[in-house]
Design an enzyme around this catalytic site. Structure first.
Site, PDB file in Angstrom:
ATOM      1  N   LYS A   1      51.159  27.153  39.478  1.00  0.00           N
ATOM      2  CA  LYS A   1      50.801  25.930  38.741  1.00  0.00           C
ATOM      3  C   LYS A   1      50.829  26.430  37.175  1.00  0.00           C
ATOM      4  CE  LYS A   1      47.772  23.662  42.161  1.00  0.00           C
ATOM      5  NZ  LYS A   1      46.371  23.603  42.602  1.00  0.00           N
TER       6      LYS A   1
ATOM      7  N   GLN B   1      40.348  24.405  40.713  1.00  0.00           N
ATOM      8  CA  GLN B   1      40.947  24.646  42.036  1.00  0.00           C
ATOM      9  C   GLN B   1      39.870  24.822  43.338  1.00  0.00           C
ATOM     10  OE1 GLN B   1      44.054  25.008  42.814  1.00  0.00           O
ATOM     11  NE2 GLN B   1      44.220  26.135  44.703  1.00  0.00           N
TER      12      GLN B   1
ATOM     13  N   ASP C   1      44.137  15.828  39.655  1.00  0.00           N
ATOM     14  CA  ASP C   1      44.148  16.171  40.752  1.00  0.00           C
ATOM     15  C   ASP C   1      44.116  14.751  41.793  1.00  0.00           C
ATOM     16  OD1 ASP C   1      44.327  18.416  42.338  1.00  0.00           O
ATOM     17  OD2 ASP C   1      42.362  19.191  41.941  1.00  0.00           O
TER      18      ASP C   1
HETATM   19  N1  GUN Z   1      43.438  23.782  46.926  1.00  0.00           N
HETATM   20  C1  GUN Z   1      44.154  23.471  47.695  1.00  0.00           C
HETATM   21  N2  GUN Z   1      45.225  22.276  47.263  1.00  0.00           N
HETATM   22  C2  GUN Z   1      44.476  21.852  46.195  1.00  0.00           C
HETATM   23  C3  GUN Z   1      44.704  20.865  45.234  1.00  0.00           C
HETATM   24  O1  GUN Z   1      45.581  19.932  45.297  1.00  0.00           O
HETATM   25  N3  GUN Z   1      43.782  20.757  44.227  1.00  0.00           N
HETATM   26  C4  GUN Z   1      42.723  21.438  44.014  1.00  0.00           C
HETATM   27  N4  GUN Z   1      42.377  21.178  43.029  1.00  0.00           N
HETATM   28  N5  GUN Z   1      42.754  22.454  44.855  1.00  0.00           N
HETATM   29  C5  GUN Z   1      43.420  22.633  45.821  1.00  0.00           C
END
Ligand code: GUN
Length: 293
Positions: free
Chosen positions: A53, A97, A120
């Site tokens: 990311k 995350q 998110d």
């Molecule tokens: N862990 C796995 N997928 C995601 C996501 O789309 N957002 C977040 N914050 N954590 C994740």
């Protein structure tokens, strides 16, 4: 043989649009979009996702910041960091995350993010906007939004008359995915671990979206001939055929078997995965435009 839906190509096209949009934002305002990603602990898979990311944010030209907190971080310390990022005018998007280490409660942390910085799409304000059909003023959850682009690539924007089955009911994916499909006029069923006969539900579906976290659970004989299959699962399993105790990534769908029955199908890896990151970048540039203009 079915059409292979290439998430990498679709994601590259989203990223191109994000870069163009961000360049225009910077030219118009003199400011970059800022994305802060917070990770707690040392789960290797989470670190790999967060690293990807951050790299993509930089490639898009954003101000990309990563906060890596030790596993023993307290709830109060995490909430304090989110509060600081909420107050930071150079940060337009905040992502914590998931999953968090077990001693931390994710929900209050997510709800403490300002809705306008919740890239998110998990804050109740953004979930509520999606649930009430307001797709224009909130921020959409990244993986469902990305999966939806792939569905629309096959079927167009209007899914009237089509049966869709979402397998999985998480806040992160299943629920928002069902809302997006409903919003596009599909007839939506949400199946989950307590559903009576998932395979029978699946055989009714023109569109199957699998997000249960069970390796290769959806089999060829579950599918209606010509169905569109979107595989959101990422499971690491043993791969004895590769020798040496090696492992491989597979989805929730038995790709090999299903590709002969499906009309169109996403691979794992290279399907929905790249779309998640692309939609995070899209949300970040959207959030920045809303504040800076
Ligand atoms: N862990 C796995 N997928 C995601 C996501 O789309 N957002 C977040 N914050 N954590 C994740």
């Amino acid at each position: 043989m079915s059409t292979r839906i290439d998430g990498k190509v679709a994601a590259a096209s989203v990223i191109d649009t994000v870069k163009t949009s961000h360049a225009a934002l910077e030219k118009a305002t003199g400011h970059k979009a800022g994305l802060a990603v917070v990770i707690v602990g040392d789960d290797p898979a989470s670190h790999a996702y967060v690293g990807a990311k951050g790299r993509m944010a930089k490639e898009c030209g954003f101000n990309s910041v990563q906060h890596t907190l030790p596993v023993e971080t307290t709830q109060e310390e995490l909430l304090a960091l989110v509060a600081k990022l909420n107050d930071d005018a150079s940060i337009h998007g905040i992502l914590v995350q998931l999953p968090l280490p077990r001693h931390l409660d994710a929900e209050p942390v997510i709800q403490s993010i300002l809705p306008q910085k919740d890239v998110d799409g998990l804050h109740v304000v953004n979930a509520g906007k999606l649930a009430t059909g307001d797709l224009a003023t909130g921020l959409l959850s990244c993986t469902p939004a990305g999966a939806m682009i792939l569905v629309k690539q096959v079927h167009g924007a209007d899914l009237s008359g089509l049966n869709a089955l979402v397998i999985g009911r998480s806040n992160l994916f299943g629920k928002p995915m069902a809302q997006l499909l409903l919003n596009a006029n599909a007839t939506v069923t949400v199946g989950h671990s307590r559903s009576k006969d998932l395979s029978a539900l699946c055989r009714q579906a023109d569109i199957v979206v699998a997000a249960v976290g069970r390796a290769e659970m959806v089999k060829a004989d579950w599918l209606k001939h010509g169905a569109t299959v979107i595989d959101v699962g990422i499971n690491r399993i043993a791969a004895p055929e590769l020798g040496d105790g090696k492992t491989k990534l597979v989805g929730d769908v038995d790709f090999k078997g299903c590709q002969d029955v499906a009309g169109a199908i996403t691979p794992v890896p290279g399907g929905v995965g790249p779309m998640t990151i692309a939609m995070l970048m899209a949300n970040t540039v959207i959030a920045a435009w809303r504040v800076l203009i």
